[in-house]
Structure formats: C-alpha cells, structure tokens
Design a protein around this motif. Sequence first.
Motif, short mmCIF file in Angstrom:
data_model
loop_
_atom_site.label_atom_id
_atom_site.label_comp_id
_atom_site.label_asym_id
_atom_site.label_seq_id
_atom_site.Cartn_x
_atom_site.Cartn_y
_atom_site.Cartn_z
N PHE A 31 0.83 -1.20 0.00
CA PHE A 31 0.00 0.00 0.00
C PHE A 31 0.87 1.25 0.00
CE2 PHE A 31 -3.92 -1.97 2.28
CZ PHE A 31 -4.08 -2.84 1.22
N ASN A 32 0.50 2.21 -0.81
CA ASN A 32 1.11 3.53 -0.78
C ASN A 32 0.24 4.54 -0.06
OD1 ASN A 32 1.17 6.37 -2.42
ND2 ASN A 32 3.24 5.55 -2.07
N THR A 33 -1.07 4.45 -0.28
CA THR A 33 -2.02 5.40 0.27
C THR A 33 -3.26 4.68 0.75
OG1 THR A 33 -1.24 7.06 -1.32
CG2 THR A 33 -3.33 7.50 -0.19
N MET A 34 -3.77 5.11 1.88
CA MET A 34 -5.08 4.67 2.34
C MET A 34 -5.95 5.90 2.51
SD MET A 34 -4.18 1.59 5.01
CE MET A 34 -5.91 1.06 5.08
N GLY A 35 -7.22 5.75 2.17
CA GLY A 35 -8.10 6.89 2.21
C GLY A 35 -9.53 6.54 2.53
N TRP A 36 -10.32 7.58 2.62
CA TRP A 36 -11.74 7.45 2.89
C TRP A 36 -12.53 8.15 1.80
CZ3 TRP A 36 -13.77 4.50 6.72
CH2 TRP A 36 -12.91 4.12 7.76
N PHE A 37 -13.56 7.49 1.32
CA PHE A 37 -14.52 8.05 0.40
C PHE A 37 -15.91 7.89 0.99
CE2 PHE A 37 -10.85 7.21 -2.11
CZ PHE A 37 -10.87 8.12 -3.17
N ARG A 38 -16.85 8.63 0.46
CA ARG A 38 -18.22 8.50 0.93
C ARG A 38 -19.17 8.62 -0.25
NH1 ARG A 38 -18.84 14.16 4.40
NH2 ARG A 38 -18.80 15.61 2.61
N GLN A 39 -20.34 8.03 -0.09
CA GLN A 39 -21.34 8.07 -1.15
C GLN A 39 -22.72 8.15 -0.52
OE1 GLN A 39 -21.08 4.93 -4.06
NE2 GLN A 39 -22.13 6.18 -5.58
N ALA A 40 -23.43 9.20 -0.85
CA ALA A 40 -24.80 9.38 -0.44
C ALA A 40 -25.73 8.89 -1.54
CB ALA A 40 -25.08 10.85 -0.12
N PRO A 41 -26.96 8.51 -1.21
CA PRO A 41 -27.89 8.04 -2.23
C PRO A 41 -28.07 9.05 -3.36
CG PRO A 41 -28.76 7.57 -0.06
CD PRO A 41 -27.55 8.43 0.14
N GLY A 42 -27.95 8.58 -4.58
CA GLY A 42 -28.13 9.43 -5.74
C GLY A 42 -26.96 10.33 -6.07
N LYS A 43 -25.86 10.22 -5.34
CA LYS A 43 -24.71 11.06 -5.57
C LYS A 43 -23.49 10.21 -5.92
CE LYS A 43 -24.02 14.66 -3.08
NZ LYS A 43 -23.69 15.57 -1.94
N GLU A 44 -22.51 10.85 -6.54
CA GLU A 44 -21.28 10.16 -6.91
C GLU A 44 -20.42 9.92 -5.68
OE1 GLU A 44 -20.86 12.18 -11.36
OE2 GLU A 44 -19.25 12.33 -9.92
N ARG A 45 -19.56 8.92 -5.80
CA ARG A 45 -18.60 8.66 -4.75
C ARG A 45 -17.66 9.85 -4.61
NH1 ARG A 45 -15.67 2.97 -5.25
NH2 ARG A 45 -17.75 2.69 -6.17
N GLU A 46 -17.44 10.30 -3.39
CA GLU A 46 -16.73 11.53 -3.11
C GLU A 46 -15.51 11.26 -2.24
OE1 GLU A 46 -17.70 15.94 -1.16
OE2 GLU A 46 -18.83 14.16 -0.53
N PHE A 47 -14.40 11.86 -2.62
CA PHE A 47 -13.20 11.78 -1.81
C PHE A 47 -13.38 12.54 -0.52
CE2 PHE A 47 -9.24 13.98 -0.59
CZ PHE A 47 -8.50 12.88 -0.20
N VAL A 48 -12.89 11.97 0.58
CA VAL A 48 -12.97 12.61 1.88
C VAL A 48 -11.58 12.97 2.39
CG1 VAL A 48 -13.72 12.42 4.28
CG2 VAL A 48 -15.11 11.43 2.45
N ALA A 49 -10.72 11.97 2.54
CA ALA A 49 -9.38 12.20 3.07
C ALA A 49 -8.49 11.03 2.71
CB ALA A 49 -9.42 12.38 4.59
N ALA A 50 -7.19 11.26 2.69
CA ALA A 50 -6.22 10.22 2.38
C ALA A 50 -4.96 10.42 3.20
CB ALA A 50 -5.88 10.21 0.89
N HIS A 51 -4.24 9.33 3.40
CA HIS A 51 -3.00 9.32 4.16
C HIS A 51 -1.96 8.54 3.38
CE1 HIS A 51 -0.09 8.87 7.34
NE2 HIS A 51 -0.86 9.47 8.23
N ALA A 52 -0.85 9.20 3.06
CA ALA A 52 0.26 8.55 2.39
C ALA A 52 1.08 7.78 3.43
CB ALA A 52 1.14 9.57 1.66
N LEU A 53 1.16 6.48 3.27
CA LEU A 53 1.75 5.64 4.30
C LEU A 53 3.26 5.80 4.42
CD1 LEU A 53 -0.31 2.37 3.82
CD2 LEU A 53 -0.78 4.34 5.29
N SER A 54 3.95 6.06 3.31
CA SER A 54 5.40 6.16 3.35
C SER A 54 5.88 7.52 3.84
CB SER A 54 5.97 5.86 1.96
OG SER A 54 5.47 6.76 0.99
#
Length: 124
Positions: A31-54
Amino acid sequence: QVQLVESGGGLVQAGGSLRLSCAASGRIFSFNTMGWFRQAPGKEREFVAAHALSGGSTYSTSSVEGRFTISRDNARNTVYLQMNSLKAEDTAVYYCAAKTRFGDWSTWQKYDYWGQGTQVTVSS
C-alpha cells in the motif's frame, strides 16, 4: 489476500463526533495510500481524506477540512477518520480504500482495494 474492514459508523446529532476505523490485512506492505470516500444516495462517490503511508502526508477535501482528521497507527495497518462538528450533509456510506501507487489520491478509480462501507447518519 487483502481485506479492509470499516467500523465506527452510526447515528449522531448534528454537531456531534464519530471516529471511523479501517483495519487492513493481507499484503498491505504494497500500500502507498489509504483513504476514505463516501457516497450518499443518488450522488457520486466523493473523496474525503487520504494518508500517504510512506511519507506521512495527509489530504482532505475542502468540505471537511478543519472538521475531519485522518490518521494511522504505528503498524500502518489501521487508519482512522475522526469526524467532528458533523453536519447533515455528511450523511453517507463511508468506504475505506487503499492504493498501491503514489499520486492522485482523490480519485476513487485509482484505488485498488475497498472495504464494505459503514453507514454514517447525521440527524438535524
């Protein structure tokens, strides 16, 4: 085999807090990066936050900046999303994701592995 398991979702009132966890197992050394996305009904998947592991760099979308914080443990196999001052618009299924290559941390198509998601509901 890679597995990502989210936990910590629930129902909270506006202004409240939740902490989401993502436990990773398997070949996470790639893994290089781990992150969080979210998706509400009827909406596109949205980036929330990410963490570069290295390198340890963190990134977040402007809509959550100052309210959400992403972090990791020392073993680099668990990431957290601390969510404060929650708003009704934060209601969504939150997904943990991981990618093996650096760069483009905000695009969900670039991530290689995904968890099942955890529901976050913020009531007004």
